[in-house]
Design an enzyme around this catalytic site. Structure first.
Site, PDB file in Angstrom:
ATOM      1  N   ARG A  49       0.845  -1.198   0.000  1.00  0.00           N
ATOM      2  CA  ARG A  49       0.000   0.000   0.000  1.00  0.00           C
ATOM      3  C   ARG A  49       0.880   1.246   0.000  1.00  0.00           C
ATOM      4  O   ARG A  49       1.732   1.420   0.861  1.00  0.00           O
ATOM      5  CB  ARG A  49      -0.927   0.024   1.219  1.00  0.00           C
ATOM      6  CG  ARG A  49      -1.882   1.233   1.205  1.00  0.00           C
ATOM      7  CD  ARG A  49      -2.956   1.123   2.256  1.00  0.00           C
ATOM      8  NE  ARG A  49      -2.446   1.272   3.606  1.00  0.00           N
ATOM      9  CZ  ARG A  49      -3.175   1.114   4.700  1.00  0.00           C
ATOM     10  NH1 ARG A  49      -4.459   0.746   4.586  1.00  0.00           N
ATOM     11  NH2 ARG A  49      -2.649   1.264   5.895  1.00  0.00           N
ATOM     12  N   SER A 122     -12.651  -3.872   1.212  1.00  0.00           N
ATOM     13  CA  SER A 122     -12.913  -3.316   2.547  1.00  0.00           C
ATOM     14  C   SER A 122     -14.414  -3.171   2.746  1.00  0.00           C
ATOM     15  O   SER A 122     -15.139  -2.782   1.834  1.00  0.00           O
ATOM     16  CB  SER A 122     -12.252  -1.940   2.693  1.00  0.00           C
ATOM     17  OG  SER A 122     -10.853  -2.040   2.601  1.00  0.00           O
ATOM     18  N   LYS A 151      -4.722   5.236  10.110  1.00  0.00           N
ATOM     19  CA  LYS A 151      -5.840   5.821   9.363  1.00  0.00           C
ATOM     20  C   LYS A 151      -6.741   6.543  10.368  1.00  0.00           C
ATOM     21  O   LYS A 151      -7.784   6.018  10.772  1.00  0.00           O
ATOM     22  CB  LYS A 151      -6.607   4.740   8.605  1.00  0.00           C
ATOM     23  CG  LYS A 151      -5.781   4.040   7.543  1.00  0.00           C
ATOM     24  CD  LYS A 151      -6.614   3.098   6.687  1.00  0.00           C
ATOM     25  CE  LYS A 151      -7.403   3.854   5.648  1.00  0.00           C
ATOM     26  NZ  LYS A 151      -8.060   2.938   4.684  1.00  0.00           N
TER      27      LYS A 151
END
Length: 222
Positions: A49, A122, A151
């Protein structure tokens, strides 16, 4: 990996310790060295990522990590997907992609990658989980379960909702968000297949040892 989707279906436990890369924790180390150490320690699934990278940059990074993993024993091979970028996944023949609710739609990713690649999605609700499964998702990442600096704007998914999602779908579910040695117990009796971690692995001074401890912890509660 040949037919990674089939491999996942036959070996859902490969989701047991799912590591998501994050450059913020490298501390001068190379990402490929960190990923190799994580897999040596017990990481069973890997996601690249980098929200700010171009497709070309992601492709180059994927290949570098793949080369590092290829030097390890064959038994250490783990599924390795790219976050969000389907074009990068196609370019480097990645094992698959993981997409969010606002990223490339699951059905579109499946259409582009074909029937043999992994598509993870997700989800935060039962409705999203069922829609992803119907669109061809192979697994779900559900969270954030606990507030996390990785996050900070992520919505929190209640443990009860995680349990409902696991019961509603037939594909495996991985919990994510704020998971580490002290918080893995929140996964117990929810029905998840594994835990996804970021800083719990990549922020560790000894990544291999951290991964080994996390793998042991996940096995105890899942």
């Amino acid at each position: 990996m040949d037919a990674p989707r089939a491999y996942l279906r036959e070996n859902p436990a490969c989701l047991r310790l799912y590591a998501v890369t994050d450059d913020a924790w490298l501390g001068g180390r190379t990402l490929e060295a960190c990923c190799a150490a994580a897999v040596r320690g017990g990481v069973t699934f890997l996601q690249l990522r980098d929200k700010h990278a171009t497709s070309a940059r992601l492709e180059a990074r994927y290949r570098a990590i793949e080369d590092a993993l290829a030097c390890m024993p064959a038994a250490s091979r783990v599924p390795f997907v790219i976050n969000d970028d389907v074009q990068a996944a196609l370019a480097c023949d990645a094992d698959g992609v993981h997409v969010g609710q606002s990223d490339t739609a699951c059905a579109q990713a499946r259409a582009l990658l074909g029937p043999d690649k992994i598509v993870g999605v997700s989800a935060q609700t039962v409705e999203q989980a069922l829609a992803a499964e119907a669109a061809g998702a192979d697994y779900l990442g559900v969270g954030a379960l606990i507030a996390t600096a990785t996050k900070p704007d992520a919505a929190i998914v209640a443990r009860d909702e995680l349990t409902r999602i696991c019961a509603a779908v037939s594909i495996p579910v991985v919990g994510i968000g704020g998971l580490g040695p002290a918080t893995l117990s929140c996964l117990q009796n929810t029905g998840v297949q594994g835990a996804a971690v970021v800083s719990a692995v990549f922020a560790a001074d000894d990544i291999e040892a951290a991964a080994a401890a996390l793998k042991e912890g996940v096995e105890r509660v899942v």
